[in-house]
Design an enzyme around this catalytic site. Structure first.
Site, short mmCIF file in Angstrom:
data_model
loop_
_atom_site.label_atom_id
_atom_site.label_comp_id
_atom_site.label_asym_id
_atom_site.label_seq_id
_atom_site.Cartn_x
_atom_site.Cartn_y
_atom_site.Cartn_z
CB CYS A 178 -0.74 2.70 3.98
SG CYS A 178 -2.09 1.89 3.20
CG ASP A 179 3.05 1.45 4.40
OD1 ASP A 179 2.50 1.89 5.42
OD2 ASP A 179 2.93 0.28 4.02
CB CYS A 185 -0.92 0.00 1.22
SG CYS A 185 -1.89 1.50 1.33
#
Ligand code: NAP
Length: 331
Positions: free
Chosen positions: A146-147, A143
């Site tokens: 997200c990261d 992801c």
């Protein structure tokens, strides 16, 4: 003894789940959404929580972010009285009537009807080093949204694996932080939509490695390099990177069903009647990516959520006799 008895329980909190909830709530069915507890690869709200700009959902002429959209869906469902619990359904007895659901929080819920809208989860490569480093936050992720903004990835050389829209989107997103992004694809042509592919190919920070697979991820605590293999010649090589983002598609979330609903060969829930959301089990309906291996869009998932709720509403009206109390109250 069950902890609660419900008319409609919706499992899942993506576009399908919230749309089903909006329709069921507005039909005065007082639905309960079990939105999921969250894990390393999935959070309540589903895959859209990992999407930056959604530009193809009608009604948002200037686009909307996935998380904003899911927050709005949830608020709309709650406005009409939808109740939400932030747990996973871990066990079901779907053939019973009422159906029985057990949650990760230890609840036992009885339900006249169940709508399964659990979506799908990121798929991993299954190569040495991948899971170990993903588990410890060692620079392997499924992801980018997200990261990708983490300090460790700033100005780094990053790799994205995949040739679909997700891989294009992740690679483009990562160019906001990275010095360079290698887009590694096993064939010599992308599966992605032309517009997304063009955007990736036109980005000067992205270099495509065609006909290439990753065979191992090296690094003690954090990714240092990838072992690569040319899928045409078989030649092995290495690529130094400071992060690996896997974007190779998704698996439907059906494990908790424990085989109680028939599945297609590829693991998605099989529906007996084309265009309908009713399953082989009376009173059980599905919606969204858990059954859709073809369109997999937010708008199609939302449409199926609507259909599932309308079918559940009709099922309750036709199949369930009103209780004596309800019946007397209506006299
Ligand atoms: P996808 O379209 O199924 O693409 C998966 C990609 O990963 C394919 O290119 C596939 O290669 C590759 N792949 C699969 N297994 C692999 C393996 N073991 N090793 C190496 N490569 C592997 O999945 P997706 O990109 O997640 O997209 C899913 C759906 O969501 C699509 O309908 C897409 O249009 C939609 N989506 C839309 C947007 C947007 O519009 N903004 C963004 C994201 C997703 P092959 O091509 O060789 O099979």
């Amino acid at each position: 003894m069950p902890d609660q008895s419900e008319r409609v329980v919706i499992i899942g909190s993506g576009p399908a789940g919230w749309t089903a909830a909006i329709y069921a709530a507005r039909a005065n069915l007082d639905p309960l959404v079990v939105e999921g507890a969250g894990s390393r690869t999935m959070i309540p709200g589903g895959q859209l929580m990992f999407t930056t700009d959604v530009e193809n959902y009608p009604g948002f002429p200037t686009g909307v972010t996935g998380p904003e959209m899911m927050t709005a869906f949830k608020q709309q469902a709650e406005r009409f009285g939808t109740r939400v619990i932030t747990e996973d359904v871990v066990e079901v007895e779907l053939s019973a009537q009422p159906k029985v659901l057990r949650t990760s929080g230890g609840r036992e819920i009885e339900a006249d009807t169940v709508i399964v809208a659990t979506g799908a989860n990121a798929r991993w490569l299954g190569i040495p080093g991948e899971e170990r480093l993903a588990r410890v936050g060692g620079g392997v992720s499924a992801c980018a949204v997200c990261d990708g903004a983490l300090p460790a990835f700033r100005d780094a050389r990053l790799a994205v694996v995949g040739g679909g829209d997700s891989a294009m989107e992740e690679a483009i997103y990562l160019t906001n932080f990275a010095a360079k992004v290698f887009l590694i694809h096993r064939r010599d042509e992308f599966r992605a939509s032309p517009i997304m592919a063009e955007r990736a190919l036109g980005n000067e920070k992205i270099e495509v490695l065609w006909n290439t697979v990753v065979t191992e991820v090296h690094g003690d605590d954090f990714v240092e390099k990838l072992a690569l293999e040319d899928t045409v010649t078989g030649a092995a090589s290495e690529l130094e990177v400071g992060g690996l983002f896997v974007a190779i598609g998704h698996e439907p979330n059906v494990g908790f069903l424990d085989g109680q609903l028939p599945l297609k060969e590829n693991g998605y829930v099989q529906l007996p009647n084309p265009g309908r959301m009713a399953t082989d089990i009376s009173g059980v309906f599905v919606a969204g990516d858990v059954t859709d291996d073809f369109y997999r869009q937010a708008i199609t998932a939302a449409g199926m959520g609507c259909q599932a709720a309308l079918e559940a509403e009709r099922w309750i009206a036709l199949e369930l006799k009103p209780s004596p109390v309800e019946s007397a109250a209506g006299d």
